[in-house]
Structure formats: structure tokens, C-alpha cells
Motif scaffolding. Structure first.
Motif, PDB file in Angstrom:
ATOM      1  N   ARG A 137       4.559  -3.765   9.573  1.00 45.90           N
ATOM      2  CA  ARG A 137       3.487  -3.191  10.386  1.00 45.90           C
ATOM      3  C   ARG A 137       3.562  -3.730  11.816  1.00 45.90           C
ATOM      4  NH1 ARG A 137      -0.583  -4.837   7.815  1.00 45.90           N
ATOM      5  NH2 ARG A 137      -0.912  -3.056   6.459  1.00 45.90           N
ATOM      6  N   ASP A 194      -7.269  -1.911  -3.570  1.00 41.26           N
ATOM      7  CA  ASP A 194      -6.424  -2.506  -2.525  1.00 41.26           C
ATOM      8  C   ASP A 194      -7.248  -3.575  -1.802  1.00 41.26           C
ATOM      9  OD1 ASP A 194      -4.290  -2.983  -0.879  1.00 41.26           O
ATOM     10  OD2 ASP A 194      -4.060  -0.907  -0.209  1.00 41.26           O
ATOM     11  N   GLU A 195      -6.585  -4.652  -1.421  1.00 46.44           N
ATOM     12  CA  GLU A 195      -7.261  -5.800  -0.791  1.00 46.44           C
ATOM     13  C   GLU A 195      -8.366  -6.313  -1.718  1.00 46.44           C
ATOM     14  OE1 GLU A 195      -6.930  -6.052   3.176  1.00 46.44           O
ATOM     15  OE2 GLU A 195      -5.744  -4.238   3.415  1.00 46.44           O
ATOM     16  N   THR A 255       0.835  -1.200   0.000  1.00 46.29           N
ATOM     17  CA  THR A 255       0.000   0.000   0.000  1.00 46.29           C
ATOM     18  C   THR A 255       0.870   1.251   0.000  1.00 46.29           C
ATOM     19  OG1 THR A 255      -1.743  -1.186   1.154  1.00 46.29           O
ATOM     20  CG2 THR A 255      -1.819   1.203   1.273  1.00 46.29           C
TER      21      THR A 255
HETATM   22 MG   LIG Z   1      -2.077  -2.804   2.331  1.00 45.93          MG
END
Ligand SMILES: [Mg+2]
Ligand SMILES: Nc1ncnc2c1ncn2[C@@H]1O[C@H](COP(=O)(O)OP(=O)(O)OP(=O)(O)O)[C@@H](O)[C@H]1O
Length: 402
Positions: free
Chosen positions: A258, A154-155, A72
Motif C-alpha cells: 500500500r 477484517d481488522e 484484504t
Molecule cells: Mg486490510
């Protein structure tokens, strides 16, 4: 705390020494100044999308890689840079970024197209029109406002799961009717198996180009964390060895940036709560345990009753036995408690499936054991630390109403 002390508490709270300089830098919405170890992927994506700037239609692109590998981030960065140049050169480029995980945006084909229309500044009723009509509106907007439209989904696995795969095909097919504009689709996913299930036509239209994001290794995660630390924490707050161990934790399963950043944030919070002046390894270990605990609890809470019942049996047997458990034992116990729980007992086969799911969620570990000519069996153990056992048991009792 007495009521009249609250003002004092808040004042103290404000003046209290904090270890953070800019805590937002550790939040999920923060965009870092630098993207390290993704030069190759950035170049690939930029190269594929560059034709937009010459008003040529780029190939559709599919980007995939495990969670927290910077997909992302890279996509947002590249599109921002494209828009900068497009603005300067007055190229008509529109970029719509949609996160398909968000509710009410990508649950149905209608909703997705309606959202695209809204993103292009026009209104459309949230329901009620035939889907064809919504496509028509979208088509007309594009013909009346000539542009290179880039749609980033996205996703995308979530979209296809909820709304089916036809949608991608339909979107790409509009291009052959469009005279003034063209649509390019970028799909992003962290599910590597999802393309296996979709229609080959859809797959090939999306996969004209493909960029894979490999997981970061521990050293790369260290670099990302160091960079982030300089903005997020005050100087010299992070003790030696903390970054290294944090990266090692994150790289244990796969290099998820993350998770590493979250871990560092929680470690900072743990140290701060203890009114310490530095963050050291013990704070980090505590943070890791806390995050793991929260994760396990979240997973258990969202399990269906049958699955919670099976897990409850495992916990009870383990409490007594303290070693690996055969699936047969679990099933016997499960059958016994079903009556008390008002549950319709499932077959052993279904319970096996449930155990496989709990394994996949990282709640239990199961290992296949060969018993020679007696066939095979599975041995089950708990995947979370035994220090959590009592708490998990209580949670399950609550959930099951025991
Ligand atoms: Mg992402
Ligand atoms: N190379 C990098 N440099 C700095 N920060 C990074 C880098 N890669 C990832 N991050 C940070 O890690 C977090 C996760 O990155 P990102 O959201 O791009 O992952 P993703 O691949 O899209 O994951 P998911 O599949 O779960 O959506 C973000 O906070 C991001 O800022």
C-alpha cells in the motif's frame, strides 16, 4: 488569480497534459487485475473455504500479516470466486464482509449483530433491544433462510478491542443450535500481538485454521508496482530506476504494497505539478519526504498534551545541542515548562513511558546506554529529518498554545 480568469484556468486544467492514464488504479479502493506473489496464500484460503460449496461448514480461519501484505485483497478475491461458482451451482452461500475499523458497525456486540442482520436484508432498531433479543432475530433469520454464512471480520483486533472477545465465542456457539444453517468466521488482523490478550477459548475457536501473510520483499514489490504502472501511467512516463527505488523505500521497514503504491502516486503528482513529462528519481525522493512529513505531523497532532510537551522539550534542547539527549535533561526541562503550559507535571517514570510511545510511533529514537556501575540511561534523538525541525517546533507551539 483574478476572478475573471477562473474559467480559463479550469479550461487549461482540463486540457493540461497529465502523466496518468488511469489514476484510480493507484487509489486504495482499486482492485488490481492480477495478484502477484500470493499464489500460496490464495490456495490455502481457497482450500480452507472450499467446503462451503458442498454445503459443509469450513473451519474458522484467522489470517494475519503486517499492513499492506495483501490480506484484504486476497480475501475479497477468493470470496468473489466462491460466489461465482455458488451462483452457477445454486449453492446457498452468503458472505458478509465487515471492516471492523468503521465506526458504528463494530463498536459493540449489539451493533455488530445488528449490522449482520441488516446485511441479511432485515431491519433492526439501532439501539434499545436486549442483546439476547438481537441474537434471537439473527438466529431466526438463519433458520428461515438456510445457508452457509461466511462472516469476514477484517481488522478484527479493532472489534475485540472495542466490543470484547466474548462476541466471537457467542457467534460460534450459535452453530450448535442452528439446524438449517451454519456460520463460519474469518478474522483478519495486522496486529500479531492481539491474540495474546484474548481468552484461550475464543482464540482456539477462531484459530481452527491460520494463514500467515509474510511481508513482500523489494523484488516482489517491484512486480506489483510494474503491473500497476501499466494501467495507472501513460506509456514511458516512469523513468528507469524509479520503480526499483520506490520498492526499496517500501521494503525498508517491511514490504508494504500500500505504501509503495501511494508513494508512486505522489511521485506522479509531484512531477505533474512541475509540468514534467516523466517521473524521475528526484520526484520520487520528494514524494517520500512529503509522505514522511505528513505522517510525522499527523502523529504529533494526535498526541496528548503531555506527550507534545515532552517532544517540545526534545526539539528545543536539540536545536541548541544538535546531538543525542539524555532523558534526565528532557525531564528537567519538562518540569520547568509545565508551569507555563498549565500542565500538571508527570513523574519521570510516566515521561519515560511517553518517550517509549513516541519511539514506537517513529517520532524519536531512543537507545539504552550502559553507564557501567552507574546503571543505565537512555539517549534520545529525533527520528525525522532535521529539515523539518522548524516546522515541527511551530506546530508544537500552536498545539500547546505557546
Ligand atoms: Mg486490510
Ligand atoms: N500481490 C499483490 N498484487 C497487487 N496488488 C497488491 C498485492 N498485495 C497488495 N496489493 C495492493 O496493496 C494495497 C494493500 O493491500 P491490502 O489492502 O490487501 O493489505 P492488507 O494486508 O489488508 O493491509 P492492512 O493490514 O493494512 O489492512 C492494496 O491497494 C492492494 O491492491
Amino acid at each position: 488569480m483574478a476572478n475573471n480568469n477562473l474559467v480559463g484556468f479550469f479550461k487549461d486544467y482540463l486540457t493540461e497534459d497529465t502523466l496518468f492514464q488511469n489514476k484510480k488504479a493507484l487509489s486504495t479502493s482499486y482492485t488490481p487485475q492480477e495478484i502477484s506473489h500470493r499464489d500460496k496464500e490464495i490456495d490455502q484460503v481457497a482450500g480452507i473455504l472450499a467446503p462451503l460449496l458442498k454445503y459443509d461448514k469450513p473451519s474458522n480461519l484467522f489470517m494475519y500479516g503486517k499492513t499492506g501484505t495483501g490480506k484484504t485483497l486476497v480475501m475479497k478475491y477468493v470470496t468473489q470466486q466462491i460466489l461465482k461458482v455458488a451462483e452457477e451451482k445454486k449453492t446457498a452461500i452468503q458472505i458478509i464482509y465487515l471492516n471492523c475499523k468503521l465506526k458504528r458497525i463494530a463498536d459493540t456486540e449489539y451493533r455488530l449483530i445488528a449490522q449482520l442482520i441488516r446485511e441479511m436484508g432485515k431491519e433492526v432498531p439501532p439501539t434499545g433491544l436486549p442483546t439476547d433479543e438481537v441474537y434471537n432475530i439473527f438466529y431466526k433469520i438463519l433458520e428461515n433462510n438456510p445457508c452457509m454464512l461466511l462472516i469476514v471480520l477484517d481488522e478484527i483486533d479493532q472489534l475485540i478491542k472495542k466490543a470484547g472477545d466474548e462476541i466471537i465465542y457467542n457467534l460460534t456457539r450459535i452453530n450448535s443450535d442452528l439446524k438449517e444453517s451454519q456460520i463460519t468466521i474469518v478474522g483478519i488482523s495486522n496486529s500479531l500481538v492481539f491474540t495474546d490478550g484474548i481468552d484461550p477459548r475464543v482464540k482456539s475457536s477462531l484459530n481452527e485454521e491460520e494463514v500467515v501473510f509474510p511481508p513482500y520483499n523489494a523484488l516482489q514489490i517491484q512486480d506489483i508496482l510494474k503491473e500497476r504502472c501499466t494501467t495507472a501511467f501513460k506509456k514511458d512516463v516512469i523513468k528507469e530506476g524509479v520503480i526499483e527505488k520506490c520498492a526499496a523505500y517500501a521494503a525498508r521497514e517491511h514490504g508494504d504494497a500500500r505504501r509503495a503504491i501511494e508513494l508512486l502516486r505522489v511521485a506522479g503528482e509531484v512531477a505533474e505539478r512541475k509540468k514534467k513529462k516523466v517521473v524521475d528519481i528526484t520526484d520520487l525522493d520528494e514524494a517520500e519526504e512529503k509522505i514522511e512529513k505528513d505522517r510525522v505531523i499527523d502523529v504529533i497532532k494526535t498526541q496528548p498534551k503531555q506527550s507534545q510537551a515532552a517532544l517540545y522539550c526534545i526539539v528545543e534542547i536539540f536545536e541548541v545541542k544538535r546531538k543525542k539527549i539524555h532523558t534526565g535533561e528532557i525531564y528537567e526541562k519538562y518540569k520547568n515548562i509545565c508551569g507555563n503550559l498549565n500542565l500538571r507535571p508527570l513523574t519521570q517514570r510516566r515521561i519515560s513511558d511517553i518517550l517509549a510511545e513516541l519511539d514506537m510511533f517513529g517520532i524519536i529514537n531512543s537507545q539504552v546506554i550502559s553507564k557501567g556501575r552507574y546503571g543505565r540511561t537512555k539517549e534520545i534523538s529525533l527520528a525525522f529529518s532535521t529539515s523539518m525541525l522548524t516546522k515541527i517546533k511551530k506546530l508544537l507551539q500552536q498545539e500547546l498554545g505557546i
